[in-house]
Scaffold this motif. Structure first.
Motif, PDB file in Angstrom:
ATOM      1  N   PHE A 175       0.869  -1.178   0.000  1.00 22.64           N
ATOM      2  CA  PHE A 175       0.000   0.000   0.000  1.00 22.64           C
ATOM      3  C   PHE A 175       0.901   1.223   0.000  1.00 22.64           C
ATOM      4  CE2 PHE A 175      -2.102   3.442   2.301  1.00 22.64           C
ATOM      5  CZ  PHE A 175      -3.246   3.598   1.513  1.00 22.64           C
ATOM      6  N   GLU A 176       0.603   2.158  -0.888  1.00 26.06           N
ATOM      7  CA  GLU A 176       1.483   3.317  -1.059  1.00 26.06           C
ATOM      8  C   GLU A 176       0.694   4.615  -0.964  1.00 26.06           C
ATOM      9  OE1 GLU A 176       3.576   5.040  -4.909  1.00 26.06           O
ATOM     10  OE2 GLU A 176       4.633   3.259  -4.184  1.00 26.06           O
ATOM     11  N   LEU A 177       1.276   5.572  -0.253  1.00 28.88           N
ATOM     12  CA  LEU A 177       0.728   6.913  -0.138  1.00 28.88           C
ATOM     13  C   LEU A 177       1.771   7.887  -0.656  1.00 28.88           C
ATOM     14  CD1 LEU A 177      -1.435   8.933   0.862  1.00 28.88           C
ATOM     15  CD2 LEU A 177      -0.294   8.873   3.103  1.00 28.88           C
ATOM     16  N   GLY A 178       1.380   8.704  -1.648  1.00 33.63           N
ATOM     17  CA  GLY A 178       2.330   9.631  -2.245  1.00 33.63           C
ATOM     18  C   GLY A 178       1.778  11.039  -2.321  1.00 33.63           C
ATOM     19  N   TYR A 179       2.701  12.005  -2.336  1.00 37.61           N
ATOM     20  CA  TYR A 179       2.328  13.412  -2.433  1.00 37.61           C
ATOM     21  C   TYR A 179       3.258  14.082  -3.435  1.00 37.61           C
ATOM     22  CZ  TYR A 179       1.809  18.368  -1.250  1.00 37.61           C
ATOM     23  OH  TYR A 179       1.608  19.726  -1.320  1.00 37.61           O
ATOM     24  N   GLN A 180       2.686  14.890  -4.327  1.00 36.90           N
ATOM     25  CA  GLN A 180       3.452  15.587  -5.351  1.00 36.90           C
ATOM     26  C   GLN A 180       3.077  17.060  -5.359  1.00 36.90           C
ATOM     27  OE1 GLN A 180       2.711  15.585  -9.933  1.00 36.90           O
ATOM     28  NE2 GLN A 180       4.007  13.792  -9.541  1.00 36.90           N
ATOM     29  N   TRP A 181       4.091  17.916  -5.419  1.00 34.19           N
ATOM     30  CA  TRP A 181       3.872  19.371  -5.484  1.00 34.19           C
ATOM     31  C   TRP A 181       4.753  19.921  -6.584  1.00 34.19           C
ATOM     32  CZ3 TRP A 181       6.694  23.879  -5.230  1.00 34.19           C
ATOM     33  CH2 TRP A 181       5.959  25.062  -5.032  1.00 34.19           C
ATOM     34  N   GLN A 182       4.196  20.724  -7.480  1.00 38.05           N
ATOM     35  CA  GLN A 182       4.996  21.342  -8.524  1.00 38.05           C
ATOM     36  C   GLN A 182       4.433  22.708  -8.883  1.00 38.05           C
ATOM     37  OE1 GLN A 182       5.071  18.919 -12.022  1.00 38.05           O
ATOM     38  NE2 GLN A 182       2.873  18.872 -12.297  1.00 38.05           N
ATOM     39  N   ASN A 183       5.355  23.609  -9.162  1.00 35.05           N
ATOM     40  CA  ASN A 183       4.993  24.972  -9.546  1.00 35.05           C
ATOM     41  C   ASN A 183       6.138  25.533 -10.360  1.00 35.05           C
ATOM     42  OD1 ASN A 183       3.700  27.418  -9.790  1.00 35.05           O
ATOM     43  ND2 ASN A 183       4.397  28.166  -7.792  1.00 35.05           N
ATOM     44  N   GLU A 184       5.841  25.885 -11.604  1.00 38.35           N
ATOM     45  CA  GLU A 184       6.847  26.395 -12.519  1.00 38.35           C
ATOM     46  C   GLU A 184       8.035  25.429 -12.595  1.00 38.35           C
ATOM     47  OE1 GLU A 184       6.261  28.753 -14.491  1.00 38.35           O
ATOM     48  OE2 GLU A 184       4.416  29.477 -13.559  1.00 38.35           O
ATOM     49  N   GLY A 185       9.199  25.822 -12.091  1.00 32.22           N
ATOM     50  CA  GLY A 185      10.397  25.011 -12.257  1.00 32.22           C
ATOM     51  C   GLY A 185      10.679  24.047 -11.133  1.00 32.22           C
ATOM     52  N   LEU A 186       9.801  23.889 -10.154  1.00 31.05           N
ATOM     53  CA  LEU A 186      10.076  23.037  -9.006  1.00 31.05           C
ATOM     54  C   LEU A 186       9.052  21.914  -8.914  1.00 31.05           C
ATOM     55  CD1 LEU A 186      11.737  22.506  -6.427  1.00 31.05           C
ATOM     56  CD2 LEU A 186      10.134  23.989  -5.207  1.00 31.05           C
ATOM     57  N   LYS A 187       9.561  20.697  -8.728  1.00 34.31           N
ATOM     58  CA  LYS A 187       8.690  19.542  -8.549  1.00 34.31           C
ATOM     59  C   LYS A 187       9.229  18.689  -7.405  1.00 34.31           C
ATOM     60  CE  LYS A 187       6.849  15.457 -10.932  1.00 34.31           C
ATOM     61  NZ  LYS A 187       6.835  14.706 -12.217  1.00 34.31           N
ATOM     62  N   LEU A 188       8.366  18.418  -6.435  1.00 32.06           N
ATOM     63  CA  LEU A 188       8.739  17.617  -5.267  1.00 32.06           C
ATOM     64  C   LEU A 188       7.748  16.472  -5.133  1.00 32.06           C
ATOM     65  CD1 LEU A 188      10.318  17.115  -2.600  1.00 32.06           C
ATOM     66  CD2 LEU A 188       8.688  18.653  -1.492  1.00 32.06           C
ATOM     67  N   GLN A 189       8.284  15.285  -4.905  1.00 30.23           N
ATOM     68  CA  GLN A 189       7.418  14.123  -4.718  1.00 30.23           C
ATOM     69  C   GLN A 189       7.982  13.238  -3.613  1.00 30.23           C
ATOM     70  OE1 GLN A 189       5.735  12.240  -8.239  1.00 30.23           O
ATOM     71  NE2 GLN A 189       6.249  10.231  -7.411  1.00 30.23           N
ATOM     72  N   VAL A 190       7.128  12.847  -2.674  1.00 28.21           N
ATOM     73  CA  VAL A 190       7.512  11.943  -1.595  1.00 28.21           C
ATOM     74  C   VAL A 190       6.495  10.814  -1.536  1.00 28.21           C
ATOM     75  CG1 VAL A 190       8.731  13.663  -0.223  1.00 28.21           C
ATOM     76  CG2 VAL A 190       6.283  13.369   0.095  1.00 28.21           C
ATOM     77  N   GLU A 191       6.974   9.625  -1.212  1.00 31.96           N
ATOM     78  CA  GLU A 191       6.113   8.450  -1.139  1.00 31.96           C
ATOM     79  C   GLU A 191       6.550   7.572   0.009  1.00 31.96           C
ATOM     80  OE1 GLU A 191       5.439   7.006  -5.581  1.00 31.96           O
ATOM     81  OE2 GLU A 191       7.434   7.821  -5.249  1.00 31.96           O
ATOM     82  N   THR A 192       5.591   6.868   0.565  1.00 34.03           N
ATOM     83  CA  THR A 192       5.868   5.853   1.576  1.00 34.03           C
ATOM     84  C   THR A 192       5.084   4.605   1.214  1.00 34.03           C
ATOM     85  OG1 THR A 192       6.218   7.503   3.305  1.00 34.03           O
ATOM     86  CG2 THR A 192       5.818   5.243   4.011  1.00 34.03           C
ATOM     87  N   GLU A 193       5.797   3.495   1.134  1.00 37.58           N
ATOM     88  CA  GLU A 193       5.183   2.229   0.748  1.00 37.58           C
ATOM     89  C   GLU A 193       5.284   1.248   1.911  1.00 37.58           C
ATOM     90  OE1 GLU A 193       6.635  -1.264  -2.171  1.00 37.58           O
ATOM     91  OE2 GLU A 193       6.248   0.657  -3.173  1.00 37.58           O
ATOM     92  N   PHE A 194       4.153   0.643   2.241  1.00 37.28           N
ATOM     93  CA  PHE A 194       4.105  -0.396   3.261  1.00 37.28           C
ATOM     94  C   PHE A 194       3.964  -1.729   2.531  1.00 37.28           C
ATOM     95  CE2 PHE A 194       2.336   3.502   4.933  1.00 37.28           C
ATOM     96  CZ  PHE A 194       3.054   3.690   6.110  1.00 37.28           C
TER      97      PHE A 194
END
Length: 917
Positions: free
Chosen positions: A551-570
């Motif tokens: 089971f995986e929960l992920g979050y993604q944030w991006q705006n113009e030139g920046l993209k951040l993504q974090v995930e945690t998988e159980f």
């Protein structure tokens, strides 16, 4: 009056302040320009078209972009103002449009009109932009790199900054190219060398290099980190209708021969490529270079090859797209090989194993891969990727092996085996994706099914001698059958939901199972010579099941030139190992894991980008790792599986930086990555000091080895790489520097003692590619590698060695059609064992004459290995030993070759038009 005057002055100030309050923020605000590029004639889209924002006063470039696979472009970070937009694509008139930018602007569709004459005039006076960076894609203009009219796309791509060939594999910035696309579509099923040799350089408009996301990530819009280094070749629109390719036939001394052809049938979306090859000069893929002697110059053995390949793609209606690739191959490899291993024992005297081997393998294989995409409507897509392969191999192996300790013999074997192998493999991934009305909200599912079976049969006769106080000679005469069947399935479902304008989250669930059955039955010859006596010590019936849920929960944030993504998988994995024969045992294990990952992508500008990533993963043991049955194919080196293995937990962190300067063609790439593993599946080797029973009826004699997989901590790897390219206008050439530092620590167990094998590697390379004209080309490159090997268990094995590879490729067309080619490769190795060649000078040459209209044909005389120095001495380092190895190689021959280029284009184009571009 005064009051009235003051009121008027106050009003002026208020108006002035109000106007500035409106204008200043407007001027400070940044806007985005977007749109699409397509053909005015048939409305087809242009992937890889160039869109440039210019200052209307002096035409200076402010920003630029390239279109994606669907012809879309997007340019961010523009201030309010008046601009001149320039859009162009090879073979079409340049389009100019003036705009006033006061807000985010969608320009809609910009239609380009085909006009080769206008293009010709522009190319005479204009200078093409060599490279451009768009997000994670680097694009190179083919016009900026000179190649011969009959060159392959591989020759073109090898001129690009950051591209090199190492050990026969094409690499981009130190990473192997795994996927080749043509106009965004799969080409030759991932066979990189075959794909590049089957596409002429003169149909290429531009080349894109990028990290291709998985099908699931492309459908859902949420990156899963499963990336492959890819090249997308964008063809010239005016070359998308026609027949083009090359055919070659040659006969040479010593019975050498070659014949092959590659023909492309393009009709816009409908494309078929047929290729065939037959030769006995170690060439396994058809080469479009008349002077090529094959990329496998250092291949082990002498190889006879017969290949047939078909690649096809088409749009069946407006909603259905089909891509496929079928390949048949028949390869026979005959070789002799010798090796010397120095083992990592605690004793300073050590143990040496030497081997001389003869082998002959005949391999027949069929491979079929398909991609079927059905766009139900704008929001629903169905995608299927089936792969089917069949392989049959017949082999003969005959070797003499001997172990010594100091100057004393320990054991020896004279071993002969014949075997046949049949492998059937089927895999299929079925995807369904739905996008909802709200942007960013989507559902994606995947169903994977797999079926794999292996049927192996072998016969072995060996005379094994052990030199102890009472010398003994053992005779081994056996037949073995091994049957394996693997069934796997996996279901995956993910849901993405936007969280505001710039972010989204993903929920994903996956469950899958793999069931493997493996039966090995070994029969000894009885007195009558029949194989009826079952050897229970060497036979086994085994079943393994590996059920995994996550089971995986992920979050993604991006705006113009920046993209951040974090995930945690159980993740929860349950493994069950059942042995039925010779004794019944059952072992069940469960593993619970938390697997975090993170990625940061920051675009410093349109031409500079940095990426940081961290990822964890697990690896389960294979059926071969688990099955506890003795393999006595070499009685001096026994092995078996270990059903008590645990899964491996991996960590990997990486940082990458890209920079390109479109104005002067400079490019820079740098990367640093590190990885380490817990419970690494590696080898545990026991070397007997006296006879020892390792299984019922199986004796490990003195000096012999018994190896089993084991879980060990301590694996670590560090890698760094840098590539810098810069054009030298003075000599019309491109120079490229590359280098890096690697460190690898491999743990292993030797006689139950932990041993670390440390390998330090320092690399530096430089290459110079001329860009003078289509008739003259010189490529010079050299690559040096200094290696430091250290061994914790036996420091006397510590060793420093150096190797350097230098290559000179030369081509000159003169006097209206005469052509001379030379390919010189120098290989230097130091530090190898005595008796292994340390260096070689391989010189290939060809001289020919082009003739017929437009020089479409060529006849040439080729010589391979003129100096007769070819060899492939090499060194391998493991946690158990240092090994030097050398095999049979192809020797000098002369060949007379005839080559014909096929060039026929429709839609109003001619060969003359083709030459002008």
């Amino acid at each position: 009056m005064a009051g009235t005057k003051n009121e008027k002055e106050s009003m002026k100030y208020l108006i002035f302040i109000a106007v500035n309050c409106i204008i200043f923020p407007l001027l400070a605000q940044e806007f985005t320009l977007s749109g699409s590029i397509q053909s005015h004639e048939d409305q087809s889209t242009f992937p890889g078209a160039t869109v440039v924002v210019q200052n209307p006063g002096d035409s200076s470039i402010i920003k630029g972009s390239i279109t994606d696979y669907e012809g879309q472009f997007k340019i961010s970070g523009l201030s309010a103002g008046t601009y001149l937009i320039k859009a162009d694509f090879i073979g079409y008139q340049t389009l100019y449009q003036k705009i006033d930018l006061t807000r985010n602007l969608d320009m809609g569709t910009l239609a380009l009109v085909e006009d080769t004459k206008v293009l010709e005039a522009v190319e005479v006076v204009g200078k093409p932009v060599a490279a451009m960076q768009k997000g994670d894609t680097t694009q190179f203009s083919a016009r900026a790199y000179k190649t011969a009219p009959d060159a392959s796309s591989q020759e073109l791509i090898e001129k690009l900054p950051g591209i090199s060939t190492q050990d026969g594999k094409l690499q981009a910035n130190g990473e192997d190219i795994q996927v080749i696309l043509v106009d965004g579509k799969p080409f030759f099923g991932g066979d990189v060398n075959a794909a590049l040799q089957n596409l002429p350089a003169d149909v290429v408009a531009s080349i894109q290099i990028f990290d291709k996301k998985s099908d699931k990530a492309a459908l859902s819009g949420f990156d899963d980190g499963a990336q492959q280094k890819a090249i997308n070749i964008i063809t010239k629109p005016s070359r998308r209708v026609g027949r083009f390719g090359k055919s070659t036939i040659g006969v040479g001394t010593g019975g050498t021969y070659q014949g092959g052809a590659s023909v492309n049938f393009f009709n816009n979306d409908r494309r078929i490529t047929v290729t065939g090859l037959s030769n006995n000069i170690n060439t396994t893929n058809y080469s479009a270079d008349p002077g090529s002697m094959g990329d496998n110059i250092n291949a082990n053995g002498l190889i006879k090859t017969n290949n047939l390949g078909i690649n096809f793609s088409d749009h069946l209606g407006s909603k259905f797209e089909l891509n496929g690739n079928y390949q048949f191959s028949r390869e026979e490899n005959e070789q002799t090989e010798r090796k010397l291993r120095d083992y990592a024992l605690a004793s300073d005297s050590g143990q040496i194993y030497s081997e001389d081997r003869y082998s002959n393998r005949l391999n027949v294989a069929h491979r079929l891969g398909l991609k079927l995409e059905y766009k139900i409507n704008e929001n629903n897509v169905l995608l299927m990727r089936p792969h089917l392969s069949f392989r049959n191999e017949e082999s003969i192996n005959d070797f003499l092996g001997q172990t010594t300790s100091g100057s004393s013999p320990v054991n020896a074997t004279d071993n002969t085996a014949t075997a046949s192998y049949q492998d059937y493999d089927y895999d299929n991934n079925l995807y369904y994706s739905r996008k909802f009305g709200k942007k960013g909200r989507s559902f994606t599912s995947r169903l994977h099914t797999g079926w794999h079976t292996n049927e192996d049969r072998s016969r072995r006769y060996a005379e094994n001698q052990f030199f102890n106080e009472s010398d003994s000679l053992g005779i081994l005469d056996q037949r073995t059958t091994r049957s394996r069947t693997g069934i796997s399935w996996e279901v995956q479902a993910s849901y993405t939901e936007p969280l505001g304008e710039h972010s989204m989250m993903e929920l994903e669930y996956e469950i899958g199972d793999r069931i493997d059955d493996s039966d090995k039955l070994t029969y000894d010859a009885d007195e009558s010579g029949d194989y009826n006596a079952l050897d229970t010590a060497l036979s086994n019936t085994f079943k393994s099941e590996y059920l995994r849920q996550k089971f995986e929960l992920g979050y993604q944030w991006q705006n113009e030139g920046l993209k951040l993504q974090v995930e945690t998988e159980f993740q929860r994995s349950d493994m069950s190992n059942d042995q039925v024969f010779p004794t019944q045992t059952n072992l069940n294990k469960g593993f619970s894991s938390v697997l975090p990952s993170a990625r940061l992508d920051y675009r410093l500008s349109e031409d500079k980008r940095i990426e940081l990533s961290y990822r964890t993963s697990t690896r389960q043991p294979s059926i071969g790792d688990l099955q506890d049955v003795i393999d006595n194919s070499n009685a001096l080196q026994l092995s078996a599986g270990n059903p008590d293995l645990n899964q491996t937990y991996n960590h990997k962190a990486r940082a990458r930086f890209w920079s390109s300067d479109p104005e002067n063609g400079k490019s820079l790439y740098a990367s640093v990555e590190s990885s380490f593993s817990q419970n690494l599946i590696t080898n545990s080797t026991f070397i007997a000091e006296e006879p020892l029973e390792v299984a019922e009826g199986v004796i490990l004699e003195q000096g012999s080895q018994f190896t089993r997989p084991a879980n060990v901590d301590g694996y670590y790897q560090f890698r760094s790489y840098m590539s810098y390219g810069n054009p030298l206008e003075v000599i019309k050439s491109n120079i490229r520097f590359n280098g890096g530092v690697n460190f690898t620590r491999k743990p292993g167990l030797v006689n139950d003692v932990l041993n670390f094998s440390d390998a330090h590697n320092y690399r530096l390379g430089v290459s110079l590619n001329t860009n003078i004209s289509e008739t003259f080309d010189v490529n010079i490159s050299t690559r040096s590698s200094y290696n430091v090997a250290k061994n914790s268990l036996r420091p006397s094995l510590n060793n420093n060695y150096y190797n350097q590879t230098t290559r000179l490729k030369y081509r000159w067309v003169f006097l209206g059609g005469f052509v001379y080619r030379a390919d010189l490769r120098h290989q230097l190795n130091t530090g190898l064992s005595e008796g292994y060649d340390n260096s070689s000078m391989l010189l290939n040459m060809s001289a020919g004459r082009k003739f017929l209209k437009n020089d479409l044909a060529e006849i040439s005389v080729n010589v391979y290995d003129l100096l007769q120095q070819n060899n492939n001495a090499r060194r391998n380092i493991t946690e158990l030993y240092i090994e030097d190895q050398q095999s049979t190689v192809l020797e000098r021959y002369f060949m007379l070759t005839f080559t014909y280029n096929i060039r026929h284009f429709s839609a109003g184009t001619t060969r003359e038009d083709f030459e002008d571009i």
